[in-house]
Enzyme design. Structure first.
Site, PDB file in Angstrom:
ATOM      1  N   ARG A 119      -3.173   9.695  16.826  1.00 46.72           N
ATOM      2  CA  ARG A 119      -2.544  10.359  15.593  1.00 46.72           C
ATOM      3  C   ARG A 119      -1.508   9.554  14.766  1.00 46.72           C
ATOM      4  O   ARG A 119      -0.801  10.118  14.147  1.00 46.72           O
ATOM      5  CB  ARG A 119      -2.285  11.665  15.680  1.00 46.72           C
ATOM      6  CG  ARG A 119      -3.535  12.774  16.091  1.00 46.72           C
ATOM      7  CD  ARG A 119      -3.330  14.032  16.047  1.00 46.72           C
ATOM      8  NE  ARG A 119      -4.364  14.915  16.773  1.00 46.72           N
ATOM      9  CZ  ARG A 119      -4.472  15.349  17.678  1.00 46.72           C
ATOM     10  NH1 ARG A 119      -3.405  15.160  18.752  1.00 46.72           N
ATOM     11  NH2 ARG A 119      -5.391  15.953  18.381  1.00 46.72           N
ATOM     12  N   LYS A 166      -2.002   1.640   1.860  1.00 43.97           N
ATOM     13  CA  LYS A 166      -3.504   1.903   1.902  1.00 43.97           C
ATOM     14  C   LYS A 166      -4.197   1.111   2.894  1.00 43.97           C
ATOM     15  O   LYS A 166      -4.331  -0.100   2.931  1.00 43.97           O
ATOM     16  CB  LYS A 166      -4.102   1.398   0.448  1.00 43.97           C
ATOM     17  CG  LYS A 166      -3.845   2.368  -0.758  1.00 43.97           C
ATOM     18  CD  LYS A 166      -4.877   2.052  -1.839  1.00 43.97           C
ATOM     19  CE  LYS A 166      -5.034   2.969  -2.904  1.00 43.97           C
ATOM     20  NZ  LYS A 166      -5.929   2.244  -4.219  1.00 43.97           N
ATOM     21  N   GLU A 200      -3.613 -11.614  -7.875  1.00 41.60           N
ATOM     22  CA  GLU A 200      -2.793 -10.352  -8.108  1.00 41.60           C
ATOM     23  C   GLU A 200      -1.334 -10.595  -8.263  1.00 41.60           C
ATOM     24  O   GLU A 200      -0.836  -9.677  -8.658  1.00 41.60           O
ATOM     25  CB  GLU A 200      -2.980  -9.879  -6.542  1.00 41.60           C
ATOM     26  CG  GLU A 200      -4.492  -9.572  -5.937  1.00 41.60           C
ATOM     27  CD  GLU A 200      -4.909  -8.141  -6.491  1.00 41.60           C
ATOM     28  OE1 GLU A 200      -3.965  -7.453  -7.281  1.00 41.60           O
ATOM     29  OE2 GLU A 200      -5.820  -7.532  -6.073  1.00 41.60           O
ATOM     30  N   LYS A 214       5.009  -4.125  -6.852  1.00 41.91           N
ATOM     31  CA  LYS A 214       3.936  -3.478  -6.228  1.00 41.91           C
ATOM     32  C   LYS A 214       4.961  -2.180  -5.227  1.00 41.91           C
ATOM     33  O   LYS A 214       4.401  -1.115  -5.313  1.00 41.91           O
ATOM     34  CB  LYS A 214       3.272  -4.312  -4.910  1.00 41.91           C
ATOM     35  CG  LYS A 214       2.428  -3.234  -4.121  1.00 41.91           C
ATOM     36  CD  LYS A 214       1.002  -2.997  -4.704  1.00 41.91           C
ATOM     37  CE  LYS A 214       0.295  -2.280  -3.720  1.00 41.91           C
ATOM     38  NZ  LYS A 214      -0.964  -3.010  -3.164  1.00 41.91           N
ATOM     39  N   GLU A 217      -1.298   7.518  -5.063  1.00 46.38           N
ATOM     40  CA  GLU A 217      -2.246   7.347  -6.174  1.00 46.38           C
ATOM     41  C   GLU A 217      -2.547   8.779  -7.028  1.00 46.38           C
ATOM     42  O   GLU A 217      -3.817   9.186  -7.274  1.00 46.38           O
ATOM     43  CB  GLU A 217      -3.424   6.712  -5.551  1.00 46.38           C
ATOM     44  CG  GLU A 217      -4.425   5.887  -6.989  1.00 46.38           C
ATOM     45  CD  GLU A 217      -5.195   4.850  -6.404  1.00 46.38           C
ATOM     46  OE1 GLU A 217      -5.202   4.526  -5.411  1.00 46.38           O
ATOM     47  OE2 GLU A 217      -5.813   4.302  -7.215  1.00 46.38           O
ATOM     48  N   ARG A 242      -0.117   4.985 -10.202  1.00 44.25           N
ATOM     49  CA  ARG A 242      -0.464   3.619  -9.023  1.00 44.25           C
ATOM     50  C   ARG A 242      -1.598   3.323  -9.467  1.00 44.25           C
ATOM     51  O   ARG A 242      -2.128   1.972  -9.298  1.00 44.25           O
ATOM     52  CB  ARG A 242      -0.514   4.385  -7.473  1.00 44.25           C
ATOM     53  CG  ARG A 242      -0.997   3.210  -6.630  1.00 44.25           C
ATOM     54  CD  ARG A 242      -0.752   3.899  -5.167  1.00 44.25           C
ATOM     55  NE  ARG A 242      -1.261   2.579  -4.493  1.00 44.25           N
ATOM     56  CZ  ARG A 242      -0.954   2.488  -3.036  1.00 44.25           C
ATOM     57  NH1 ARG A 242      -0.193   3.292  -2.363  1.00 44.25           N
ATOM     58  NH2 ARG A 242      -1.187   1.474  -2.090  1.00 44.25           N
ATOM     59  N   ASN A 278      -4.693  -0.990 -10.727  1.00 43.21           N
ATOM     60  CA  ASN A 278      -5.967  -1.608 -11.032  1.00 43.21           C
ATOM     61  C   ASN A 278      -6.316  -2.301 -12.125  1.00 43.21           C
ATOM     62  O   ASN A 278      -7.439  -2.633 -12.460  1.00 43.21           O
ATOM     63  CB  ASN A 278      -6.982  -0.299 -10.952  1.00 43.21           C
ATOM     64  CG  ASN A 278      -6.970   0.490  -9.594  1.00 43.21           C
ATOM     65  OD1 ASN A 278      -6.842  -0.168  -8.581  1.00 43.21           O
ATOM     66  ND2 ASN A 278      -6.709   1.632  -9.471  1.00 43.21           N
ATOM     67  N   HIS A 306      -9.494  -4.454 -12.126  1.00 42.09           N
ATOM     68  CA  HIS A 306     -10.581  -4.071 -11.112  1.00 42.09           C
ATOM     69  C   HIS A 306     -11.716  -3.123 -11.426  1.00 42.09           C
ATOM     70  O   HIS A 306     -12.463  -3.301 -10.515  1.00 42.09           O
ATOM     71  CB  HIS A 306      -9.762  -3.543 -10.168  1.00 42.09           C
ATOM     72  CG  HIS A 306      -8.615  -4.098  -9.358  1.00 42.09           C
ATOM     73  ND1 HIS A 306      -7.583  -5.100  -9.816  1.00 42.09           N
ATOM     74  CD2 HIS A 306      -8.681  -4.311  -7.928  1.00 42.09           C
ATOM     75  CE1 HIS A 306      -7.023  -5.542  -9.292  1.00 42.09           C
ATOM     76  NE2 HIS A 306      -7.368  -5.185  -7.642  1.00 42.09           N
ATOM     77  N   HIS A 363     -14.412  -4.931  -9.551  1.00 39.52           N
ATOM     78  CA  HIS A 363     -14.964  -4.619  -8.522  1.00 39.52           C
ATOM     79  C   HIS A 363     -16.754  -4.566  -8.642  1.00 39.52           C
ATOM     80  O   HIS A 363     -17.432  -4.957  -7.745  1.00 39.52           O
ATOM     81  CB  HIS A 363     -14.780  -3.169  -8.145  1.00 39.52           C
ATOM     82  CG  HIS A 363     -13.471  -3.027  -7.453  1.00 39.52           C
ATOM     83  ND1 HIS A 363     -12.517  -2.069  -7.281  1.00 39.52           N
ATOM     84  CD2 HIS A 363     -12.872  -3.719  -6.358  1.00 39.52           C
ATOM     85  CE1 HIS A 363     -11.735  -2.044  -6.681  1.00 39.52           C
ATOM     86  NE2 HIS A 363     -11.454  -3.232  -5.856  1.00 39.52           N
ATOM     87  N   HIS A 380     -12.387 -11.756  -4.446  1.00 36.05           N
ATOM     88  CA  HIS A 380     -11.768 -10.587  -5.035  1.00 36.05           C
ATOM     89  C   HIS A 380     -10.799 -11.024  -6.285  1.00 36.05           C
ATOM     90  O   HIS A 380     -10.943 -10.929  -7.383  1.00 36.05           O
ATOM     91  CB  HIS A 380     -10.774  -9.799  -3.945  1.00 36.05           C
ATOM     92  CG  HIS A 380     -10.230  -8.806  -4.598  1.00 36.05           C
ATOM     93  ND1 HIS A 380     -10.775  -7.694  -5.112  1.00 36.05           N
ATOM     94  CD2 HIS A 380      -8.913  -8.563  -4.797  1.00 36.05           C
ATOM     95  CE1 HIS A 380      -9.751  -6.704  -5.701  1.00 36.05           C
ATOM     96  NE2 HIS A 380      -8.574  -7.386  -5.377  1.00 36.05           N
TER      97      HIS A 380
END
Lengths: 374, 374
Positions: free
Chosen positions: B131, B152, B194, B236, B246, B250, B254, B257, B261, B274
């Site tokens: 955990r 993330k 990025e 960031k 998010e 946040r 994107n 993106h 994506h 990417h």
């Protein structure tokens, strides 16, 4: 017991700042699940998913689903086989397939309808799907009054139980005591063992109450059961509020569990139910208390309590002492040469001892097998 | 750029209350990983586990391992195949097998040594093992300056990328710029995309600086790279500090993106890197800004920037517009009829628009393919 008049159910809160949540305890609450979800502002725009098992599916799924649908929710269902083997990564993946196919989004909720296995699996699905969606616990066993409160969720790894998981609090716990009325007696007894534990670690008056109401609890008198679950959940909620992530205090919830887990492992999780194993473990802890010079009434009181509920007080004779010792050494609670044990210091009071000699534990395990004394 | 004299490295902090952590940026920091772990009070009594991939193993594993061992740590290693397919539940399970066999306990740390794939996988291992144990990011690609900051972590499901994961912050990020010197040029360009994005969404001066230093960045002048990574991580870190989970802000990360994506998905994650895909996406967002009446300099500036870094500005002609549109519709960022887009409103400034007509997006996708205008 605080009764919420509007919802006609007992209400308890787990206080965890912005992660606080209510526990509702009452009769026929599954019929009102939709209403309760609306009261928590769960959006009807996002689909929900109920996770349940083959056993509970036959008994309560249609009631739960109809209630949610009547409230305007779209509901997907994922059913896993009843039993511990469903707490696996492959079942987790299958649940997430269902969630994706049903279009669950970030505002969706996952509903656990079942006992501890379903709650642990569904909770980890909710914790990890899209990095976390809303989670609702609908426990249908007595044992789950313990596991559904506190946010410990997990699946098993072939080498270890509960080793892959998270601390993830539910949005609410909906405890419908009428779902408990069909439980077999052996499961009722074993489920009540965690209730007794909550009395023994925290609240002498509640422990006394359990002892006085043993027969009514065992015969499932619903209003007595409701009070017992309320008080048991209240202990759990207070402990979790003070130590959500098991840094220190929360470890007291492990009374009886060091020996108990070892017995479950040696019996390969097929012989003793969890509640039976920790009952023997609680006797063991009380014996330890006696040897360490704690109050003299602890052992007879604990024994009287466990016997009143028809729970076992002895280790099956076929279990090998060294197997039990070695299973304990692998337990997460063991560290560096000396054993860590939750030891009662009075009725309703325990402390964590980190200095318990291994030899003393072995002696007690031997006695728990032979019943030589204690 | 704040330099920590004692550790001889640039230091940046991600401010998240009791989950705050430092990012160290400097040359040859992998050699000093053991020292840095000691500085964070990571116990040498509990074993550690490095997770890396077959590619990075050959280049940096022995340096990292030796440094940790010299500091007194016992170190287990788990190596996954290089590539996106290692972000799976079955690799997660294999990592946890290694952790159990090596005896990792609750005070252990998991070290991610590699790019984004390794960081995402190892991060979810750290988040879910018992955990949650401590987690250290040691990124070895430029692209990972983005993914290693912000917490993330996730693995993929056969039906969707990054769908099983957590928000789980590292204990520290150790960014050794000397590990970047062996990267192939195409990856350098794509990784810098990025960085450009961080300028475009938040900081015009940093965007201008990137444009001025394009050649030095592309030729991997280490001190220039250090400043660029520092400033990119700073953007960031500020965004994540304000919105860890998010909820709103946040989402500005994107930029580019939504289209990006979709292009990756249509190319089945094998054609465009990417950073290449989001470069085309950023051009698309700038075109959108122009159509929506935002400042006139956005599109030419963005184009100049993307071109200066040798990154693509057009969608490959073989990509079908409807495939791209349909991939976008399945994107998590699309909701209820209208499209959600991050749209620049000036250089260094963006806003989230929830009212972008699907027809306009289709027009822009078509133009990005044909290069008719824009």
């Amino acid at each position: 017991m605080h009764i919420n008049e509007q919802l006609q159910a007992a209400e308890l809160r787990v206080e965890l700042g912005d992660r606080s949540y209510p526990i509702w305890i009452g009769s026929k609450l599954v019929e009102r699940l939709g209403e309760l979800c609306l009261s928590k502002q769960l959006s009807t725009k996002s689909p929900m998913m109920i996770i349940t098992d083959t056993h509970v599916e036959a008994l309560h799924l249609s009631t739960a689903k109809q209630s949610l649908e009547a409230a305007g929710y779209r509901v997907a269902v994922h059913v896993v086989p009843a039993g511990e083997s469903s707490k696996s990564l492959s079942h987790l993946e299958a649940c997430i397939t269902t969630a994706l196919e049903a279009g669950l989004d970030r505002k969706s909720a996952v509903v656990a309808l079942g006992g501890g296995v379903v709650g642990d699996l569904a909770g980890f699905v909710a914790a990890s799907y899209m990095r976390g969606v809303r989670f609702i616990q609908v426990p249908t066993t007595i044992l789950a009054h313990d596991s559904s409160v506190g946010g410990k969720v997990a699946v098993n790894h072939p080498l270890a139980k509960n080793i892959i998981g998270a601390f993830y609090q539910p949005e609410m716990v909906v405890y419908d005591t009428s779902t408990l009325l069909t439980l077999p007696l052996r499961e009722v007894r074993a489920g009540l063992a965690e209730m007794l534990k909550h009395g023994l670690i925290w609240d002498q008056r509640f422990a006394d109450w359990c002892l006085e109401h043993a027969d009514e609890l065992l015969s499932l008198r619903e209003e007595v059961l409701q009070y017992g679950l309320y008080a048991g959940c209240a202990v759990k909620a207070q402990v979790v509020s003070k130590d959500e992530r098991e840094q220190d205090l929360r470890a007291i919830l492990n009374l009886g569990h060091t020996i108990g887990h070892a017995l479950e492992a040696v019996g390969q999780y097929g012989e003793l139910l969890h509640g039976e194993a920790i009952s023997i473990g609680m006797i063991g802890s009380a014996m330890l208390a006696e040897r360490l010079g704690e109050a003299a009434d602890i052992l007879p009181y604990t024994r009287r309590m466990i016997e009143a509920f028809g729970l076992p007080t002895q280790i099956p004779a076929s279990y090998d002492t060294e197997d039990i010792m070695s299973a304990m050494m692998h337990d997460k609670k063991f560290s560096e040469g000396e054993m860590v044990f939750v030891v009662p210091t009075a009725i309703g009071k325990v402390e964590i001892r980190r200095d318990v000699p291994v030899a003393l534990v072995r002696e007690i395990v031997d006695e728990l097998k032979g019943g030589a004394r204690g």
